[in-house]
Design an enzyme around this catalytic site. Structure first.
Site, PDB file in Angstrom:
ATOM      1  NE  ARG A 145      -4.116  -1.696   0.474  1.00 47.53           N
ATOM      2  CZ  ARG A 145      -4.150  -3.022   0.284  1.00 47.53           C
ATOM      3  NH1 ARG A 145      -3.138  -3.639  -0.268  1.00 47.53           N
ATOM      4  NH2 ARG A 145      -5.229  -3.695   0.612  1.00 47.53           N
ATOM      5  CB  SER A 257      -8.434  -1.950   4.768  1.00 49.22           C
ATOM      6  OG  SER A 257      -8.797  -3.153   4.175  1.00 49.22           O
ATOM      7  CD  GLU A 360      -5.522   0.243   2.917  1.00 49.66           C
ATOM      8  OE1 GLU A 360      -5.355  -0.910   3.336  1.00 49.66           O
ATOM      9  OE2 GLU A 360      -6.271   0.530   1.967  1.00 49.66           O
TER      10      GLU A 360
HETATM   11  N1  EPU Z   1     -10.448 -12.142  10.641  1.00 49.34           N
HETATM   12  C1  EPU Z   1     -10.919 -12.351  11.916  1.00 49.34           C
HETATM   13  N2  EPU Z   1     -12.152 -11.862  12.232  1.00 49.34           N
HETATM   14  C2  EPU Z   1     -12.925 -11.202  11.334  1.00 49.34           C
HETATM   15  C3  EPU Z   1     -12.433 -10.986  10.035  1.00 49.34           C
HETATM   16  C4  EPU Z   1     -11.178 -11.467   9.702  1.00 49.34           C
HETATM   17  O1  EPU Z   1     -10.271 -12.968  12.749  1.00 49.34           O
HETATM   18  O2  EPU Z   1     -14.015 -10.799  11.697  1.00 49.34           O
HETATM   19  C5  EPU Z   1      -9.130 -12.684  10.281  1.00 49.34           C
HETATM   20  C6  EPU Z   1      -9.292 -13.968   9.481  1.00 49.34           C
HETATM   21  O3  EPU Z   1      -8.354 -14.884   9.955  1.00 49.34           O
HETATM   22  C7  EPU Z   1      -8.937 -13.559   8.079  1.00 49.34           C
HETATM   23  C8  EPU Z   1      -7.910 -12.480   8.357  1.00 49.34           C
HETATM   24  O4  EPU Z   1      -8.424 -11.783   9.488  1.00 49.34           O
HETATM   25  O5  EPU Z   1      -8.380 -14.620   7.384  1.00 49.34           O
HETATM   26  C9  EPU Z   1      -7.696 -11.529   7.217  1.00 49.34           C
HETATM   27  O6  EPU Z   1      -8.901 -11.058   6.743  1.00 49.34           O
HETATM   28  P1  EPU Z   1      -9.116 -10.808   5.164  1.00 49.34           P
HETATM   29  O7  EPU Z   1      -8.198 -11.645   4.359  1.00 49.34           O
HETATM   30  O8  EPU Z   1     -10.530 -10.834   4.932  1.00 49.34           O
HETATM   31  O9  EPU Z   1      -8.703  -9.336   4.949  1.00 49.34           O
HETATM   32  P2  EPU Z   1      -7.457  -8.513   5.405  1.00 49.34           P
HETATM   33  O10 EPU Z   1      -6.142  -9.146   5.349  1.00 49.34           O
HETATM   34  O11 EPU Z   1      -7.780  -8.024   6.727  1.00 49.34           O
HETATM   35  C10 EPU Z   1      -6.699  -7.362   3.169  1.00 49.34           C
HETATM   36  C11 EPU Z   1      -6.807  -6.018   2.547  1.00 49.34           C
HETATM   37  C12 EPU Z   1      -8.169  -5.820   1.885  1.00 49.34           C
HETATM   38  C13 EPU Z   1      -8.364  -6.914   0.875  1.00 49.34           C
HETATM   39  C14 EPU Z   1      -8.279  -8.255   1.599  1.00 49.34           C
HETATM   40  C15 EPU Z   1      -8.382  -9.419   0.661  1.00 49.34           C
HETATM   41  C16 EPU Z   1      -5.364  -4.643   3.918  1.00 49.34           C
HETATM   42  C17 EPU Z   1      -5.270  -3.542   4.902  1.00 49.34           C
HETATM   43  N3  EPU Z   1      -6.573  -4.992   3.548  1.00 49.34           N
HETATM   44  O12 EPU Z   1      -7.565  -7.354   4.284  1.00 49.34           O
HETATM   45  O13 EPU Z   1      -8.144  -4.581   1.227  1.00 49.34           O
HETATM   46  O14 EPU Z   1      -9.610  -6.783   0.216  1.00 49.34           O
HETATM   47  O15 EPU Z   1      -6.997  -8.376   2.248  1.00 49.34           O
HETATM   48  O16 EPU Z   1      -7.172  -9.665   0.062  1.00 49.34           O
HETATM   49  O17 EPU Z   1      -4.335  -5.161   3.485  1.00 49.34           O
HETATM   50  C18 EPU Z   1      -8.754  -2.290   1.287  1.00 49.34           C
HETATM   51  O18 EPU Z   1      -7.570  -2.039   1.106  1.00 49.34           O
HETATM   52  O19 EPU Z   1      -9.621  -1.373   1.415  1.00 49.34           O
HETATM   53  C19 EPU Z   1      -9.171  -3.666   1.398  1.00 49.34           C
HETATM   54  C20 EPU Z   1     -10.420  -4.003   1.658  1.00 49.34           C
END
Ligand code: EPU
Length: 364
Positions: A145, A257, A360
């Site tokens: 990012r 995010s 972010e």
């Molecule tokens: N999780 C929990 N509880 C919850 C939700 C998630 O424990 O209620 C844990 C789960 O283990 C899940 C992990 O968090 O596997 C990660 O969640 P997820 O892969 O859904 O998303 P993220 O890593 O938190 C990132 C990006 C998103 C992108 C997703 C999918 C960032 C800051 N965010 O989120 O980007 O869509 O991966 O690849 O890196 C954005 O930038 O606006 C955005 C939405």
């Protein structure tokens, strides 16, 4: 709550930047894309400049397509077009809000793909030299990012267009964030033969000139998925996954995010695992991704573990389905309420896990 700026300037032809007297504009100057990743903390005293050029030009070779899009093109329109054309590259980035120019500044990413993976060249106006420049993607200092546009080049360049490199040869990326499972689940009840996926044969299908994978490797990646893999199928699947857990910006205000996922050393991760096991039992596994020698821990997981899901502070709320997102639940949340909730989340996580979350979302 509505905020306003002193002056808003819309530039629809990049060349018009040459005629713009930047020094005469109310300061500071803020270059805005679609605005989907921003939090305006109050009225803005200066000029908001938006590049609204939506030009489009593509060149096709046997194995790849280079497409140059104006900064104002809606990024998801590009994803939809590529998928409809059967071109590989941006399908995992489907439904990310925002525009092309910002995608190259922010290095947007989702489901194992980042904008940098498909950016060939960034076209920009150099405010210092007052001329247009073409910057190879490899020189933009891309990271998670971030890019040089946000750091060492901040304020110098205005991105006017981006050339993306798309692949004719399949290059599916499925092993991130439940995409493979969602694809397999789509096939439930479908009795298609899996004939679209012969056993991989490394002699077939050379690796694509643009970094794509050979056809046989792509087919190996698609093993067990009861449909022939197409960019359109992946796009639709990603849209389904996103719609399940992310708020629709048309219905409920958010900036995506709110926090970046922190990357920490192994020793620190060990301490987090110990805390999680003490709370959730010895069998508990902490979700994480390896990033070289370091570990990326999902901020969503930490926020969830701290009991923030659904928490409200005035009109601001930690989104119940994806706690990484802060939403304007009432439509009338004030910037102060959002910032107060942000600070509470940051403070609690710091205290419990010793990790300082960084937003972010850009605060303006
Ligand atoms: N999780 C929990 N509880 C919850 C939700 C998630 O424990 O209620 C844990 C789960 O283990 C899940 C992990 O968090 O596997 C990660 O969640 P997820 O892969 O859904 O998303 P993220 O890593 O938190 C990132 C990006 C998103 C992108 C997703 C999918 C960032 C800051 N965010 O989120 O980007 O869509 O991966 O690849 O890196 C954005 O930038 O606006 C955005 C939405």
């Amino acid at each position: 709550m509505k905020v306003s700026c002193r002056l808003y300037v819309e530039v629809t032809e990049a060349e018009d930047l040459l005629a713009l007297d930047f020094d005469a504009l109310p300061q500071p100057l803020f270059v805005m894309g679609g605005g989907s990743n921003l939090l305006f903390t109050g009225d803005f005293p200066g000029t908001v400049l938006h590049l609204g050029n939506v030009s489009c030009h593509s060149e096709r070779s046997e194995e790849s397509v280079r497409i140059t899009l104006g900064s104002g093109v809606v990024f998801d329109d590009f994803c939809a077009w590529a998928a409809a054309e059967g071109l590989w590259g941006p399908e995992n980035l489907s439904l990310i809000p925002g525009e092309v120019g910002a995608s190259a500044v922010q290095n947007i990413g989702a489901y194992g793909v980042e904008a940098k993976d498909i950016i060939d060249t960034v076209h920009a106006f150099d405010r210092q030299e007052r001329r247009f420049v073409d910057i190879p993607g490899a020189d933009c200092g891309y990271g998670y990012r971030t890019s040089n546009f946000k750091t060492i080049w901040k304020g110098r360049y205005i991105v006017t267009a981006v050339t993306f490199r798309l692949c004719v040869i399949p290059r599916p990326v499925l092993d991130y964030g439940g995409v493979r499972k969602a694809l397999i689940d789509r096939g439930e009840g479908v009795s298609l033969p899996i004939s679209g996926h012969p056993r991989p044969d490394k002699r077939e299908g050379p690796a694509g000139v643009t970094g794509g994978r050979g056809r046989s490797e792509a087919e190996a990646i698609g093993e067990g998925i009861p449909f022939p893999l197409t960019p359109q199928l992946i796009r639709e699947t990603i849209i389904g996954v996103r719609e399940q857990k992310l708020p629709d910006p048309e219905e409920i205000g958010s900036a995506g995010s709110f926090f970046c996922n922190p990357v920490i050393d192994r020793e620190h991760f060990g301490r987090i695992v110990a805390i999680a096991k003490a709370e959730n039992g010895p069998e508990y596994n902490v979700p994480h991704y390896e990033v070289g020698e370091r570990i990326k821990v999902p901020a969503a997981w930490m926020i969830d573990q701290c009991g923030f899901k659904g928490m409200r502070l005035g009109g601001a709320q930690v989104y119940p389905k994806q706690p990484l997102v802060i939403v304007n639940a009432t439509g009338s949340a004030t910037p102060e309420e959002i910032i107060a909730l942000e600070r509470r989340v940051i403070g609690t996580i710091k205290e419990k896990y010793g990790i300082e979350l960084h937003p972010e979302v850009e605060h303006v």
